[in-house]
Design an enzyme around this catalytic site. Structure first.
Site, PDB file in Angstrom:
ATOM      1  N   ASP A 159       0.817  -1.211   0.000  1.00 53.05           N
ATOM      2  CA  ASP A 159       0.000   0.000   0.000  1.00 53.05           C
ATOM      3  C   ASP A 159       0.851   1.263   0.000  1.00 53.05           C
ATOM      4  O   ASP A 159       2.073   1.209   0.209  1.00 53.05           O
ATOM      5  CB  ASP A 159      -0.966   0.005   1.199  1.00 53.05           C
ATOM      6  CG  ASP A 159      -0.316  -0.481   2.489  1.00 53.05           C
ATOM      7  OD1 ASP A 159       0.921  -0.392   2.610  1.00 53.05           O
ATOM      8  OD2 ASP A 159      -1.043  -0.951   3.373  1.00 53.05           O
ATOM      9  N   ASN A 205      -7.419  -2.501  14.148  1.00 47.81           N
ATOM     10  CA  ASN A 205      -8.816  -2.765  13.799  1.00 47.81           C
ATOM     11  C   ASN A 205      -8.956  -3.996  12.899  1.00 47.81           C
ATOM     12  O   ASN A 205     -10.012  -4.216  12.322  1.00 47.81           O
ATOM     13  CB  ASN A 205      -9.424  -1.540  13.095  1.00 47.81           C
ATOM     14  CG  ASN A 205      -8.714  -1.211  11.794  1.00 47.81           C
ATOM     15  OD1 ASN A 205      -7.752  -1.882  11.416  1.00 47.81           O
ATOM     16  ND2 ASN A 205      -9.176  -0.187  11.105  1.00 47.81           N
ATOM     17  N   HIS A 249      -7.170  -4.582  10.149  1.00 50.01           N
ATOM     18  CA  HIS A 249      -6.850  -4.408   8.730  1.00 50.01           C
ATOM     19  C   HIS A 249      -5.571  -5.161   8.365  1.00 50.01           C
ATOM     20  O   HIS A 249      -4.676  -5.338   9.187  1.00 50.01           O
ATOM     21  CB  HIS A 249      -6.792  -2.928   8.315  1.00 50.01           C
ATOM     22  CG  HIS A 249      -5.611  -2.144   8.776  1.00 50.01           C
ATOM     23  ND1 HIS A 249      -5.657  -0.776   8.977  1.00 50.01           N
ATOM     24  CD2 HIS A 249      -4.328  -2.489   9.060  1.00 50.01           C
ATOM     25  CE1 HIS A 249      -4.480  -0.341   9.351  1.00 50.01           C
ATOM     26  NE2 HIS A 249      -3.655  -1.355   9.405  1.00 50.01           N
ATOM     27  N   GLU A 258      -9.516  -1.937   5.295  1.00 44.73           N
ATOM     28  CA  GLU A 258     -10.143  -1.583   6.556  1.00 44.73           C
ATOM     29  C   GLU A 258     -11.411  -2.414   6.746  1.00 44.73           C
ATOM     30  O   GLU A 258     -11.909  -3.041   5.803  1.00 44.73           O
ATOM     31  CB  GLU A 258     -10.493  -0.086   6.544  1.00 44.73           C
ATOM     32  CG  GLU A 258      -9.305   0.839   6.285  1.00 44.73           C
ATOM     33  CD  GLU A 258      -8.363   0.981   7.480  1.00 44.73           C
ATOM     34  OE1 GLU A 258      -8.331   0.105   8.355  1.00 44.73           O
ATOM     35  OE2 GLU A 258      -7.625   1.995   7.519  1.00 44.73           O
TER      36      GLU A 258
HETATM   37  C1  F6R Z   1       1.596  -1.372   6.205  1.00 46.19           C
HETATM   38  C2  F6R Z   1       0.251  -1.908   6.301  1.00 46.19           C
HETATM   39  C3  F6R Z   1      -0.487  -1.984   7.589  1.00 46.19           C
HETATM   40  C4  F6R Z   1       0.389  -2.296   8.808  1.00 46.19           C
HETATM   41  C5  F6R Z   1      -0.459  -2.328  10.074  1.00 46.19           C
HETATM   42  C6  F6R Z   1       0.391  -2.580  11.310  1.00 46.19           C
HETATM   43  O1  F6R Z   1       2.071  -1.439   4.871  1.00 46.19           O
HETATM   44  O2  F6R Z   1      -0.278  -2.294   5.311  1.00 46.19           O
HETATM   45  O3  F6R Z   1      -1.499  -2.961   7.475  1.00 46.19           O
HETATM   46  O4  F6R Z   1       1.013  -3.527   8.620  1.00 46.19           O
HETATM   47  O5  F6R Z   1      -1.140  -1.124  10.228  1.00 46.19           O
HETATM   48  O6  F6R Z   1       1.258  -1.484  11.501  1.00 46.19           O
HETATM   49  P1  F6R Z   1       2.445  -1.571  12.570  1.00 46.19           P
HETATM   50  O7  F6R Z   1       3.375  -2.591  12.055  1.00 46.19           O
HETATM   51  O8  F6R Z   1       3.074  -0.196  12.547  1.00 46.19           O
HETATM   52  O9  F6R Z   1       1.840  -1.935  13.872  1.00 46.19           O
END
Ligand code: F6R
Length: 257
Positions: free
Chosen positions: A77, A148, A150, A155
């Site tokens: 992403d 959440n 995702h 989301e």
């Molecule tokens: C990042 C992404 C997100 C993160 C998730 C966890 O490219 O797609 O899904 O993997 O938000 O973020 P952290 O690792 O910072 O807890």
């Protein structure tokens, strides 16, 4: 093929052990493919979770001459609405934490663009899917887990059949990024993300979650039936998915499999 209630196999280990295990799996794959004269396609994530893996891959490159010249990478992403080179763009993150350290060239490393005009959104997303398909599909996808539920920026509300598209970021996601952007109001409202179906098409998926802040969502991911309300639950039933999580994140789920 998939059964809805297959659990996600999980391994309890420290973040350091997870980094070393997953980086070793990646390096074994790269070396095996090279020996067979073939390439490897990696799906990469940003955020805090994969940083240990990236540091370990950089070490393997430096100290064990792990050669990434047969690797093609696709990131999950990118924020939408940031100028190219923005310090908080995921392209910048990837250069700083991995690409420059392992010598991955721009043409080997794909990330959705952060500055696509609305009229080009659909074509850009379609093109990203085409590039993944042309590369032969993703061999190994790294994932972190949002508070959440995702995965990527899929989301809650994301359906199982989604492909790369423009998404609206959830409030919790923007709050979690507020520190990086100097306030929640500065966090982009949209992103481009691979879809759930894009992620599930990867041949291997390695999901990582560390720390007590992930405990509740890890528990729900491991125990809830697949549903758009908790996108990570769609990983249940993938034929080669594994969760690496520490004791703090696994909590009561630590003993179960
Ligand atoms: C990042 C992404 C997100 C993160 C998730 C966890 O490219 O797609 O899904 O993997 O938000 O973020 P952290 O690792 O910072 O807890």
């Amino acid at each position: 093929m998939t059964t809805a209630l297959t659990p996600i196999p999980h391994v309890q280990c420290s973040p350091e052990e997870a980094a070393s295990t997953v980086a070793r799996e990646i390096s074994d794959l790269i070396r095996a493919r090279r020996a067979a004269g073939r390439g490897v396609v990696l799906g990469l994530a940003t955020g805090r979770t994969p940083l240990g893996i990236y540091a370990e891959l950089a070490r393997l490159h430096r100290e064990e001459r792990l050669d990434f010249s047969n690797v093609t990478a696709f990131n999950l992403d990118e924020y939408l609405g940031l100028r190219p080179g923005h310090p908080r763009s995921y392209r910048r993150y990837m250069r700083e934490h991995l690409f420059d350290a392992i010598g991955l060239l721009a043409e080997q490393a794909h990330i959705p663009s952060s500055d696509v005009a609305p009229g080009q959104w659909e074509a850009h997303c379609r093109e990203y899917e085409r590039l993944i398909a042309d590369a032969g599909g993703i061999d190994l996808q790294l994932l972190g887990l949002g508070r959440n539920g995702h995965i990527g920026f899929n989301e809650p509300g994301s359906e199982r059949d989604t492909r790369t598209r423009v998404v609206e970021l959830a409030r919790t996601t923007r709050e979690d990024a507020a520190g990086d952007f100097g306030g929640v109001d500065n966090v982009p409202e949209r992103a481009i993300s691979m879809g759930i179906a894009t992620i599930l098409s990867a041949r291997r998926i390695r999901l990582l979650a560390f720390g007590v802040g992930k405990r509740e969502i890890v528990e729900r991911t491991l125990t809830s039936p697949p549903s758009p309300q908790l996108p990570a639950t769609f990983l249940r039933g993938h034929s080669d998915v594994r969760l690496y999580a520490d004791a703090a994140a696994l909590g009561a789920a630590g003993g179960a499999r």
